[in-house]
Design a protein around this motif. Sequence first.
Motif, short mmCIF file in Angstrom:
data_model
loop_
_atom_site.label_atom_id
_atom_site.label_comp_id
_atom_site.label_asym_id
_atom_site.label_seq_id
_atom_site.Cartn_x
_atom_site.Cartn_y
_atom_site.Cartn_z
N LYS A 159 -16.05 90.30 48.93
CA LYS A 159 -17.24 89.63 49.46
C LYS A 159 -17.19 88.13 49.25
O LYS A 159 -17.38 87.35 50.19
N TYR A 160 -16.93 87.73 48.03
CA TYR A 160 -16.97 86.30 47.73
C TYR A 160 -15.67 85.60 48.11
O TYR A 160 -15.66 84.40 48.33
N ALA B 121 -16.48 84.70 51.54
CA ALA B 121 -17.33 83.51 51.55
C ALA B 121 -16.49 82.26 51.31
O ALA B 121 -16.71 81.21 51.94
N LEU C 38 -25.63 90.57 48.13
CA LEU C 38 -24.96 89.32 47.77
C LEU C 38 -25.75 88.62 46.69
O LEU C 38 -26.99 88.64 46.69
N HIS C 39 -25.04 88.01 45.77
CA HIS C 39 -25.67 87.14 44.78
C HIS C 39 -25.62 85.72 45.35
O HIS C 39 -24.53 85.20 45.59
N LEU D 35 -23.32 83.13 43.54
CA LEU D 35 -21.89 83.37 43.72
C LEU D 35 -21.46 83.11 45.17
O LEU D 35 -20.36 82.61 45.42
N TYR D 36 -22.35 83.45 46.09
CA TYR D 36 -22.07 83.19 47.51
C TYR D 36 -21.92 81.69 47.76
O TYR D 36 -20.99 81.24 48.42
N SER E 266 -18.77 80.14 45.98
CA SER E 266 -17.55 80.56 46.67
C SER E 266 -17.36 79.77 47.96
O SER E 266 -16.27 79.27 48.24
N SER E 267 -18.43 79.64 48.72
CA SER E 267 -18.37 78.89 49.98
C SER E 267 -18.08 77.41 49.72
O SER E 267 -17.29 76.78 50.43
#
Length: 269
Positions: free
Chosen positions: A6-7, A10, A102-103, A106-107, A110-111
């Motif tokens: 997921k991250y 991102a 999603l957190h 963290l999203y 990461s982005s």
Amino acid sequence: MNILGKYGYAFLLGFKRTMEYRLSFFLSILSCLFPMVIQYYLWTSMYAHSTDLMIFGYSYRQMILYVLLASLLTLVVSAGFEWEIASDIKEGGLNAVLVRPLHYFLYRISSFLGGKLLQVLLSLAVIAALLMVYPSIAGQMWQLRDIAWFAAALLNGVVMNMLIFYCLSMLAFWISEVWGVFAGFGVVSSLFSGGVFPIEVFGVVVNRLLDYLPFKYIVYFPVNVLTFRVTGTAVLEGIAIQLGWMALLALLAQVIWRIGTKKYISIGG
């Protein structure tokens, strides 16, 4: 999809966004040339009209190297996403994240790091070229260990500044128009981080105060690691302080987020 997936996605989206807006990216790189030129002529004039060989503890060559590196690193560590977070909170864009597994923190990190990747690599390439052209400009030769310590200090500085502005962006939960806060804090942060000129300019009293704040470890510390003004155990102590601030800021970000989301009203989005 697992957490890494997921991250990691991102992170990839942040990198793709930078590549998508290539003109904006290269213009941002070019924009740091103007303060470099201004700083060069400013300090050249000051040293030319001064009877002292050292100003604020820097020789002319040391000062020019400092302001060139500081201008470049200021661009590298800059956040910029605080406007996006404020917009998410104000306009309801936060809803799209809250309804997904999603957190948000963290999203965002990461982005952000994905978007910074190309900028950091390009900046390191410019610095490496500088080291090869002027291998003794800092007074001694660079070793691989010195570059590694600098890279660690720089990465920590990037994350520290991101965490500071992430916490600042959470003010949007309480203040509807935060652009003035962002702009004002950005100027203060740039000055106290050593992004404009060495913090020795502020004098002993202010420098003692800055020892207890995170700003000097964002730009000033990485630059001085690279130019050998910080050496030996002082490098390890500085990196330890960076890590401590990163942990504290990450914790503060979570506390503010939990308090802020209790006040969040979903409108729009």
